[in-house]
Design an enzyme around this catalytic site. Structure first.
Site, PDB file in Angstrom:
ATOM      1  CE  LYS A 232     -13.721  -2.215   0.848  1.00  0.00           C
ATOM      2  NZ  LYS A 232     -12.326  -3.010   1.979  1.00  0.00           N
TER       3      LYS A 232
ATOM      4  CE  LYS B 110      -5.741  -7.433  -1.740  1.00  0.00           C
ATOM      5  NZ  LYS B 110      -5.956  -7.210   0.478  1.00  0.00           N
TER       6      LYS B 110
ATOM      7  CE  LYS C 211      -4.077  -1.356   1.337  1.00  0.00           C
ATOM      8  NZ  LYS C 211      -5.815  -1.573   2.313  1.00  0.00           N
TER       9      LYS C 211
HETATM   10  P1  TYM Z   1     -10.096  -4.730   3.648  1.00  0.00           P
HETATM   11  O1  TYM Z   1     -11.732  -4.274   4.163  1.00  0.00           O
HETATM   12  O2  TYM Z   1      -9.582  -5.072   3.052  1.00  0.00           O
HETATM   13  O3  TYM Z   1     -11.569  -6.473   3.365  1.00  0.00           O
HETATM   14  C1  TYM Z   1     -13.026  -6.838   4.184  1.00  0.00           C
HETATM   15  C2  TYM Z   1     -12.672  -8.426   3.575  1.00  0.00           C
HETATM   16  O4  TYM Z   1     -12.669  -9.071   2.981  1.00  0.00           O
HETATM   17  C3  TYM Z   1     -11.514  -9.691   2.481  1.00  0.00           C
HETATM   18  N1  TYM Z   1     -10.806  -9.789   1.090  1.00  0.00           N
HETATM   19  C4  TYM Z   1     -11.029 -11.006   0.199  1.00  0.00           C
HETATM   20  N2  TYM Z   1     -11.393 -12.030   0.430  1.00  0.00           N
HETATM   21  C5  TYM Z   1     -11.313 -12.846  -0.577  1.00  0.00           C
HETATM   22  N3  TYM Z   1     -10.808 -12.082  -2.104  1.00  0.00           N
HETATM   23  C6  TYM Z   1     -10.526 -10.755  -1.531  1.00  0.00           C
HETATM   24  N4  TYM Z   1     -10.749 -10.063  -3.079  1.00  0.00           N
HETATM   25  C7  TYM Z   1     -10.246 -10.684  -1.108  1.00  0.00           C
HETATM   26  N5  TYM Z   1     -10.573  -8.498  -0.875  1.00  0.00           N
HETATM   27  C8  TYM Z   1     -10.752  -8.762   0.167  1.00  0.00           C
HETATM   28  C9  TYM Z   1     -10.862  -9.547   3.455  1.00  0.00           C
HETATM   29  O5  TYM Z   1      -9.561 -10.599   3.941  1.00  0.00           O
HETATM   30  C10 TYM Z   1     -11.051  -9.553   4.923  1.00  0.00           C
HETATM   31  O6  TYM Z   1     -11.979 -10.175   5.818  1.00  0.00           O
HETATM   32  N6  TYM Z   1      -7.487  -5.326   7.830  1.00  0.00           N
HETATM   33  C11 TYM Z   1      -8.966  -5.252   7.260  1.00  0.00           C
HETATM   34  C12 TYM Z   1     -10.652  -4.775   7.983  1.00  0.00           C
HETATM   35  C13 TYM Z   1      -9.998  -4.985   9.687  1.00  0.00           C
HETATM   36  C14 TYM Z   1     -10.065  -6.563  10.745  1.00  0.00           C
HETATM   37  C15 TYM Z   1     -10.145  -5.848  12.005  1.00  0.00           C
HETATM   38  C16 TYM Z   1     -10.455  -7.224   9.972  1.00  0.00           C
HETATM   39  C17 TYM Z   1     -10.428  -3.858  10.399  1.00  0.00           C
HETATM   40  N7  TYM Z   1      -9.624  -4.611  11.831  1.00  0.00           N
HETATM   41  C18 TYM Z   1     -10.919  -6.431  12.793  1.00  0.00           C
HETATM   42  C19 TYM Z   1     -10.966  -8.592  10.865  1.00  0.00           C
HETATM   43  C20 TYM Z   1     -10.270  -7.872  12.354  1.00  0.00           C
HETATM   44  C21 TYM Z   1      -9.072  -4.733   6.014  1.00  0.00           C
HETATM   45  O7  TYM Z   1      -8.439  -4.060   5.018  1.00  0.00           O
HETATM   46  O8  TYM Z   1      -9.992  -5.484   5.469  1.00  0.00           O
END
Ligand code: TYM
Length: 332
Positions: free
Chosen positions: A197, A194, A111
């Site tokens: 968003k 991947k 990032k």
């Molecule tokens: P984020 O917002 O990027 O994504 C949210 C969830 O979606 C999953 N995900 C995917 N799974 C499969 N294929 C993909 N291409 C894909 N893109 C995203 C992510 O693995 C996630 O489960 N750091 C985290 C948010 C967070 C969080 C937490 C998660 C903050 N605090 C505590 C769990 C527990 C994030 O950026 O997710």
């Protein structure tokens, strides 16, 4: 006691990756676990967000969770900034985690890009806030996509170091739940990246806000190779784009990749893509509509988030008080 926690960033549209990798799995888990799901707006501002866009995205992500079947009666749904304890515990964890640990985080490297000097400090310490999100509730199970695995290992390291530094058995071991067929959905334009968003190309992803025609167009234009579909998943070796589309098909249809391969063995991508577009629209269409309805009806989503924040804070505050006691903060 077992408890589920997970989060999604409101830093853009929810994607098919978020849905298949995470949110869809939450729906089943909420039956069996006390579950807490968070729209992590504090995480989102680690990169620049326009204030009004952030506010709307926060509502929209919450609406997307509800439209996907996360039930506010069974689960706690709230946005992170409403529960101040997250930021407070994150500070304590900034003092537990080691620089060397954060230096190993691959997501920061991706990032931050080439010019790391210009990345926000928040982006660097982001995994500490994520650990705080989870451990503030002493959550034991965290359902996420594969890309979050390294952050969850760091969460375990922080929990263990805290426990051993202070000589307590306070934080539990956190178990990642990486469930389903599509734990890493890839970009439609490049099967080695991947689906995200934040990808500059909207054609690289399916958004939960996309209409039928847009979904069909994105799938039709998705990158593939010139070979026909293979008979078995072994034939997908070295064909990341084909593999991704078959994985997505399987996840949406509730079939294994082997079943999808045998269904389309030897066929060209045109037929397969047509069916995949239909299937995507069938599964996502109702969610998109409900999400739109809920987003427009702001008051409902806002009330869910407000009540969720109250419930979350009621769990978090006594745990944070115990942490203060352990750390040695005076409460005169
Ligand atoms: P984020 O917002 O990027 O994504 C949210 C969830 O979606 C999953 N995900 C995917 N799974 C499969 N294929 C993909 N291409 C894909 N893109 C995203 C992510 O693995 C996630 O489960 N750091 C985290 C948010 C967070 C969080 C937490 C998660 C903050 N605090 C505590 C769990 C527990 C994030 O950026 O997710």
């Amino acid at each position: 006691q077992e408890r589920v926690f997970s989060g999604v960033q409101p830093s853009g549209n929810l994607t098919l990756g978020n849905y298949l990798g995470a949110i869809r799995n939450w729906v089943g888990l909420q039956q069996d676990y006390e579950s807490i799901f968070c729209v992590v707006d504090l995480h989102a501002i680690t990169v620049w967000q326009e204030p009004e866009v952030l506010r709307n995205a926060t509502r929209e992500v919450a609406a997307g969770m509800i439209a996907s079947g996360v039930d506010p009666k069974q689960s706690i749904i709230f946005n992170q900034s409403q529960v101040r304890q997250h930021a407070e515990l994150a500070w304590i964890f900034n003092c537990v985690a080691r620089l060397g640990w954060l230096n190993r985080m691959t997501q920061f490297k991706e990032k931050a890009g080439k010019n790391k000097e210009r990345a926000s400090v928040g982006l660097y310490v982001y995994p500490n806030l994520m650990a705080a999100d989870i451990l503030l509730y002493k959550a034991t199970h965290v359902p996420v996509g594969e890309d979050q695995k390294q952050h969850l290992e760091l969460t375990r390291d922080i929990a263990q170091k805290f426990n051993s530094d202070y000589g307590v058995e306070f934080f539990p071991d956190v178990e990642p739940l990486i469930l389903g067929e599509a734990t890493r959905v890839m970009s439609l334009r490049d099967g080695t990246n991947k689906m995200s968003k934040s990808d500059p190309s909207d054609m690289s992803r399916i958004n939960l806000t996309d209409d039928r025609d847009t979904i069909a167009k994105k799938i039709r234009k998705a990158r593939t190779d010139a070979e026909p579909l293979p008979e078995t998943p072994d034939g997908l070796e070295g064909r990341p784009e084909a593999k991704n589309l078959i994985t997505i098909f399987g996840a949406l249809a509730g079939k294994s990749s082997a079943e999808v391969c045998s269904q389309y063995a030897g066929k060209g991508f045109a037929d397969f893509k047509r069916d995949l577009a239909d299937l995507s629209v069938d599964v996502l269409g109702p969610i998109t509509e409900e999400m739109k309805r809920l987003t427009e009806e702001k008051t409902y989503v806002d009330s869910v988030l407000r009540e969720g924040a109250d419930k979350a804070a009621a769990i978090a505050e006594p745990i944070l008080q115990e942490i203060h006691e352990i750390v040695g903060f005076l409460k005169p």
